[in-house]
Design a protein around this motif. Structure first.
Motif, PDB file in Angstrom:
ATOM      1  N   LEU A   1       9.577  20.401 -18.427  1.00  0.00           N
ATOM      2  CA  LEU A   1       8.642  21.490 -18.685  1.00  0.00           C
ATOM      3  C   LEU A   1       9.430  22.727 -19.096  1.00  0.00           C
ATOM      4  O   LEU A   1       9.793  23.546 -18.248  1.00  0.00           O
ATOM      5  N   GLY A   2       9.718  22.846 -20.382  1.00  0.00           N
ATOM      6  CA  GLY A   2      10.545  23.957 -20.844  1.00  0.00           C
ATOM      7  C   GLY A   2      11.927  23.849 -20.228  1.00  0.00           C
ATOM      8  O   GLY A   2      12.628  22.872 -20.415  1.00  0.00           O
ATOM      9  N   GLU A   3      12.305  24.846 -19.438  1.00  0.00           N
ATOM     10  CA  GLU A   3      13.594  24.844 -18.747  1.00  0.00           C
ATOM     11  C   GLU A   3      13.539  24.103 -17.418  1.00  0.00           C
ATOM     12  O   GLU A   3      14.560  23.864 -16.792  1.00  0.00           O
ATOM     13  N   GLY A   4      12.336  23.755 -16.982  1.00  0.00           N
ATOM     14  CA  GLY A   4      12.168  23.112 -15.677  1.00  0.00           C
ATOM     15  C   GLY A   4      11.967  21.610 -15.795  1.00  0.00           C
ATOM     16  O   GLY A   4      11.842  21.046 -16.881  1.00  0.00           O
ATOM     17  N   GLU A   5      11.938  20.985 -14.637  1.00  0.00           N
ATOM     18  CA  GLU A   5      11.783  19.538 -14.583  1.00  0.00           C
ATOM     19  C   GLU A   5      10.912  19.188 -13.380  1.00  0.00           C
ATOM     20  O   GLU A   5      10.957  19.858 -12.352  1.00  0.00           O
ATOM     21  N   ALA A   6      10.121  18.140 -13.510  1.00  0.00           N
ATOM     22  CA  ALA A   6       9.290  17.653 -12.404  1.00  0.00           C
ATOM     23  C   ALA A   6       9.452  16.142 -12.320  1.00  0.00           C
ATOM     24  O   ALA A   6       9.581  15.452 -13.335  1.00  0.00           O
ATOM     25  N   LEU A   7       9.457  15.647 -11.093  1.00  0.00           N
ATOM     26  CA  LEU A   7       9.593  14.217 -10.859  1.00  0.00           C
ATOM     27  C   LEU A   7       8.595  13.818  -9.788  1.00  0.00           C
ATOM     28  O   LEU A   7       8.579  14.387  -8.696  1.00  0.00           O
ATOM     29  N   LEU A   8       7.745  12.850 -10.120  1.00  0.00           N
ATOM     30  CA  LEU A   8       6.733  12.347  -9.197  1.00  0.00           C
ATOM     31  C   LEU A   8       7.113  10.937  -8.761  1.00  0.00           C
ATOM     32  O   LEU A   8       7.372  10.073  -9.590  1.00  0.00           O
ATOM     33  N   LEU A   9       7.176  10.744  -7.433  1.00  0.00           N
ATOM     34  CA  LEU A   9       7.475   9.436  -6.865  1.00  0.00           C
ATOM     35  C   LEU A   9       6.312   9.026  -5.976  1.00  0.00           C
ATOM     36  O   LEU A   9       5.822   9.831  -5.185  1.00  0.00           O
ATOM     37  N   ALA A  10       5.880   7.774  -6.074  1.00  0.00           N
ATOM     38  CA  ALA A  10       4.812   7.261  -5.220  1.00  0.00           C
ATOM     39  C   ALA A  10       5.293   5.952  -4.589  1.00  0.00           C
ATOM     40  O   ALA A  10       5.768   5.054  -5.290  1.00  0.00           O
ATOM     41  N   PHE A  11       5.174   5.881  -3.272  1.00  0.00           N
ATOM     42  CA  PHE A  11       5.611   4.722  -2.505  1.00  0.00           C
ATOM     43  C   PHE A  11       4.443   4.156  -1.709  1.00  0.00           C
ATOM     44  O   PHE A  11       3.481   4.869  -1.413  1.00  0.00           O
ATOM     45  N   GLU A  12       4.591   2.902  -1.300  1.00  0.00           N
ATOM     46  CA  GLU A  12       3.610   2.254  -0.435  1.00  0.00           C
ATOM     47  C   GLU A  12       4.382   1.402   0.565  1.00  0.00           C
ATOM     48  O   GLU A  12       5.405   0.807   0.231  1.00  0.00           O
ATOM     49  N   ARG A  13       3.880   1.367   1.792  1.00  0.00           N
ATOM     50  CA  ARG A  13       4.553   0.577   2.825  1.00  0.00           C
ATOM     51  C   ARG A  13       3.518   0.007   3.783  1.00  0.00           C
ATOM     52  O   ARG A  13       2.572   0.700   4.167  1.00  0.00           O
ATOM     53  N   TYR A  14       3.727  -1.225   4.182  1.00  0.00           N
ATOM     54  CA  TYR A  14       2.845  -1.866   5.154  1.00  0.00           C
ATOM     55  C   TYR A  14       3.347  -1.561   6.563  1.00  0.00           C
ATOM     56  O   TYR A  14       4.533  -1.677   6.851  1.00  0.00           O
ATOM     57  N   TYR A  15       2.420  -1.138   7.430  1.00  0.00           N
ATOM     58  CA  TYR A  15       2.747  -0.854   8.831  1.00  0.00           C
ATOM     59  C   TYR A  15       2.076  -1.895   9.714  1.00  0.00           C
ATOM     60  O   TYR A  15       0.851  -1.978   9.764  1.00  0.00           O
ATOM     61  N   TRP A  16       2.889  -2.674  10.413  1.00  0.00           N
ATOM     62  CA  TRP A  16       2.379  -3.731  11.282  1.00  0.00           C
ATOM     63  C   TRP A  16       1.600  -3.171  12.459  1.00  0.00           C
ATOM     64  O   TRP A  16       0.639  -3.773  12.921  1.00  0.00           O
ATOM     65  N   ARG A  17       2.017  -1.992  12.963  1.00  0.00           N
ATOM     66  CA  ARG A  17       1.399  -1.469  14.187  1.00  0.00           C
ATOM     67  C   ARG A  17      -0.080  -1.174  14.041  1.00  0.00           C
ATOM     68  O   ARG A  17      -0.817  -1.154  15.012  1.00  0.00           O
ATOM     69  N   ASN A  18      -0.531  -0.900  12.812  1.00  0.00           N
ATOM     70  CA  ASN A  18      -1.965  -0.675  12.619  1.00  0.00           C
ATOM     71  C   ASN A  18      -2.563  -1.607  11.564  1.00  0.00           C
ATOM     72  O   ASN A  18      -3.732  -1.504  11.253  1.00  0.00           O
ATOM     73  N   GLY A  19      -1.758  -2.496  11.023  1.00  0.00           N
ATOM     74  CA  GLY A  19      -2.263  -3.518  10.114  1.00  0.00           C
ATOM     75  C   GLY A  19      -2.789  -2.992   8.787  1.00  0.00           C
ATOM     76  O   GLY A  19      -3.734  -3.555   8.243  1.00  0.00           O
ATOM     77  N   SER A  20      -2.160  -1.931   8.244  1.00  0.00           N
ATOM     78  CA  SER A  20      -2.609  -1.429   6.946  1.00  0.00           C
ATOM     79  C   SER A  20      -1.460  -0.735   6.217  1.00  0.00           C
ATOM     80  O   SER A  20      -0.376  -0.537   6.762  1.00  0.00           O
ATOM     81  N   TYR A  21      -1.740  -0.363   4.986  1.00  0.00           N
ATOM     82  CA  TYR A  21      -0.748   0.289   4.139  1.00  0.00           C
ATOM     83  C   TYR A  21      -0.849   1.799   4.251  1.00  0.00           C
ATOM     84  O   TYR A  21      -1.939   2.355   4.361  1.00  0.00           O
ATOM     85  N   ALA A  22       0.302   2.463   4.173  1.00  0.00           N
ATOM     86  CA  ALA A  22       0.363   3.915   4.058  1.00  0.00           C
ATOM     87  C   ALA A  22       1.016   4.217   2.711  1.00  0.00           C
ATOM     88  O   ALA A  22       1.817   3.428   2.200  1.00  0.00           O
ATOM     89  N   SER A  23       0.667   5.352   2.142  1.00  0.00           N
ATOM     90  CA  SER A  23       1.282   5.744   0.877  1.00  0.00           C
ATOM     91  C   SER A  23       2.026   7.062   1.070  1.00  0.00           C
ATOM     92  O   SER A  23       1.697   7.862   1.945  1.00  0.00           O
ATOM     93  N   LEU A  24       3.038   7.242   0.255  1.00  0.00           N
ATOM     94  CA  LEU A  24       3.833   8.460   0.263  1.00  0.00           C
ATOM     95  C   LEU A  24       3.969   8.931  -1.174  1.00  0.00           C
ATOM     96  O   LEU A  24       4.403   8.167  -2.043  1.00  0.00           O
ATOM     97  N   THR A  25       3.595  10.165  -1.419  1.00  0.00           N
ATOM     98  CA  THR A  25       3.746  10.772  -2.740  1.00  0.00           C
ATOM     99  C   THR A  25       4.664  11.973  -2.592  1.00  0.00           C
ATOM    100  O   THR A  25       4.450  12.817  -1.719  1.00  0.00           O
ATOM    101  N   VAL A  26       5.687  12.038  -3.436  1.00  0.00           N
ATOM    102  CA  VAL A  26       6.641  13.143  -3.407  1.00  0.00           C
ATOM    103  C   VAL A  26       6.723  13.730  -4.806  1.00  0.00           C
ATOM    104  O   VAL A  26       7.040  13.027  -5.765  1.00  0.00           O
TER     105      VAL A  26
END
Length: 112
Positions: free
Chosen positions: A39-64
Protein backbone atom coordinates in the motif's frame (compact mmCIF):
# COMPACT_ATOMS: atom_id res chain seq x y z
CA UNK A 1 -19.80 -17.33 18.29
CA UNK A 2 -17.26 -16.54 20.98
CA UNK A 3 -14.03 -14.73 20.27
CA UNK A 4 -11.10 -12.76 21.58
CA UNK A 5 -9.18 -9.86 20.06
CA UNK A 6 -5.78 -8.29 20.76
CA UNK A 7 -4.02 -5.33 19.18
CA UNK A 8 -0.24 -4.94 19.48
CA UNK A 9 2.37 -2.64 18.01
CA UNK A 10 6.10 -2.12 17.95
CA UNK A 11 8.64 0.25 16.48
CA UNK A 12 11.21 -1.87 14.72
CA UNK A 13 12.72 -2.68 11.36
CA UNK A 14 11.60 -6.32 11.58
CA UNK A 15 10.03 -7.45 8.32
CA UNK A 16 6.54 -8.86 8.06
CA UNK A 17 8.05 -11.91 6.36
CA UNK A 18 10.14 -12.64 9.46
CA UNK A 19 7.14 -12.27 11.74
CA UNK A 20 4.94 -14.38 9.46
CA UNK A 21 7.55 -17.17 9.30
CA UNK A 22 7.72 -17.28 13.10
CA UNK A 23 3.93 -17.34 13.40
CA UNK A 24 3.55 -20.12 10.83
CA UNK A 25 6.19 -22.17 12.63
CA UNK A 26 4.82 -21.72 16.17
CA UNK A 27 1.02 -21.57 15.82
CA UNK A 28 0.39 -25.28 15.40
CA UNK A 29 -2.63 -24.99 13.14
CA UNK A 30 -3.38 -25.20 9.44
CA UNK A 31 -2.60 -22.07 7.42
CA UNK A 32 -5.72 -21.30 5.39
CA UNK A 33 -4.72 -17.97 3.87
CA UNK A 34 -1.68 -15.77 3.41
CA UNK A 35 -2.36 -12.54 1.55
CA UNK A 36 0.22 -9.76 1.17
CA UNK A 37 -0.61 -6.28 -0.09
CA UNK A 38 1.65 -3.30 -0.76
CA UNK A 39 0.00 0.00 0.00
CA UNK A 40 2.20 2.81 -1.26
CA UNK A 41 5.12 2.86 1.18
CA UNK A 42 3.36 0.46 3.55
CA UNK A 43 2.69 -3.24 3.58
CA UNK A 44 -0.07 -5.45 4.99
CA UNK A 45 -0.08 -9.19 5.52
CA UNK A 46 -3.17 -11.23 6.42
CA UNK A 47 -2.78 -14.71 7.89
CA UNK A 48 -5.68 -17.05 8.69
CA UNK A 49 -5.24 -20.29 10.63
CA UNK A 50 -7.54 -23.07 11.81
CA UNK A 51 -6.95 -25.65 14.52
CA UNK A 52 -8.97 -28.50 15.96
CA UNK A 53 -9.30 -28.53 19.76
CA UNK A 54 -10.03 -31.93 21.29
CA UNK A 55 -11.11 -30.49 24.64
CA UNK A 56 -14.28 -29.04 23.16
CA UNK A 57 -14.54 -31.06 19.94
CA UNK A 58 -14.52 -28.16 17.47
CA UNK A 59 -12.35 -25.88 15.37
CA UNK A 60 -11.03 -22.47 16.38
CA UNK A 61 -9.76 -19.91 13.90
CA UNK A 62 -7.02 -17.33 14.22
CA UNK A 63 -6.74 -14.28 11.99
CA UNK A 64 -3.67 -12.05 12.19
CA UNK A 65 -3.37 -8.78 10.26
CA UNK A 66 0.16 -7.40 10.24
CA UNK A 67 0.98 -3.94 8.91
CA UNK A 68 4.26 -2.11 8.37
CA UNK A 69 4.66 1.61 7.79
CA UNK A 70 8.12 3.15 8.12
CA UNK A 71 9.39 1.79 11.48
CA UNK A 72 5.93 1.08 12.97
CA UNK A 73 4.51 -2.45 12.97
CA UNK A 74 1.00 -3.34 14.10
CA UNK A 75 -0.74 -6.66 14.68
CA UNK A 76 -4.47 -7.22 14.99
CA UNK A 77 -5.25 -10.69 16.31
CA UNK A 78 -8.68 -12.33 16.30
CA UNK A 79 -9.23 -15.76 17.81
CA UNK A 80 -12.75 -17.03 17.15
CA UNK A 81 -14.89 -20.11 17.05
CA UNK A 82 -13.97 -23.08 19.11
CA UNK A 83 -17.46 -23.25 20.58
CA UNK A 84 -20.00 -25.98 20.28
CA UNK A 85 -23.51 -26.67 21.43
CA UNK A 86 -26.37 -24.52 22.59
CA UNK A 87 -24.22 -22.10 24.59
CA UNK A 88 -21.32 -22.07 22.12
CA UNK A 89 -18.79 -22.54 24.93
CA UNK A 90 -15.23 -22.58 23.60
CA UNK A 91 -13.54 -23.65 26.86
CA UNK A 92 -10.85 -21.08 26.08
CA UNK A 93 -9.89 -22.50 22.68
CA UNK A 94 -10.07 -19.17 20.83
CA UNK A 95 -8.23 -17.32 23.62
CA UNK A 96 -5.53 -20.02 23.64
CA UNK A 97 -5.09 -19.72 19.88
CA UNK A 98 -4.78 -15.92 20.10
CA UNK A 99 -2.35 -16.19 23.03
CA UNK A 100 -0.02 -18.31 20.89
CA UNK A 101 0.22 -15.48 18.36
CA UNK A 102 0.75 -12.86 21.09
CA UNK A 103 3.59 -14.94 22.55
CA UNK A 104 5.38 -15.05 19.18
CA UNK A 105 4.84 -11.34 18.53
CA UNK A 106 6.21 -10.35 21.96
CA UNK A 107 9.54 -11.94 20.95
CA UNK A 108 9.71 -9.35 18.15
CA UNK A 109 9.01 -6.47 20.54
CA UNK A 110 5.26 -6.13 20.00
CA UNK A 111 3.36 -4.70 23.00
CA UNK A 112 -0.16 -3.48 23.71
Amino acid sequence: MSGTTRTLQCYSEVTLSEVAAALKSAIGGDLLLEDRQTLGEGEALLLAFERYYWRNGSYASLTVMLTAWEDRRTASIVGSGGGEGLFNISLGANADFAARAVEVLRKFGFRQ
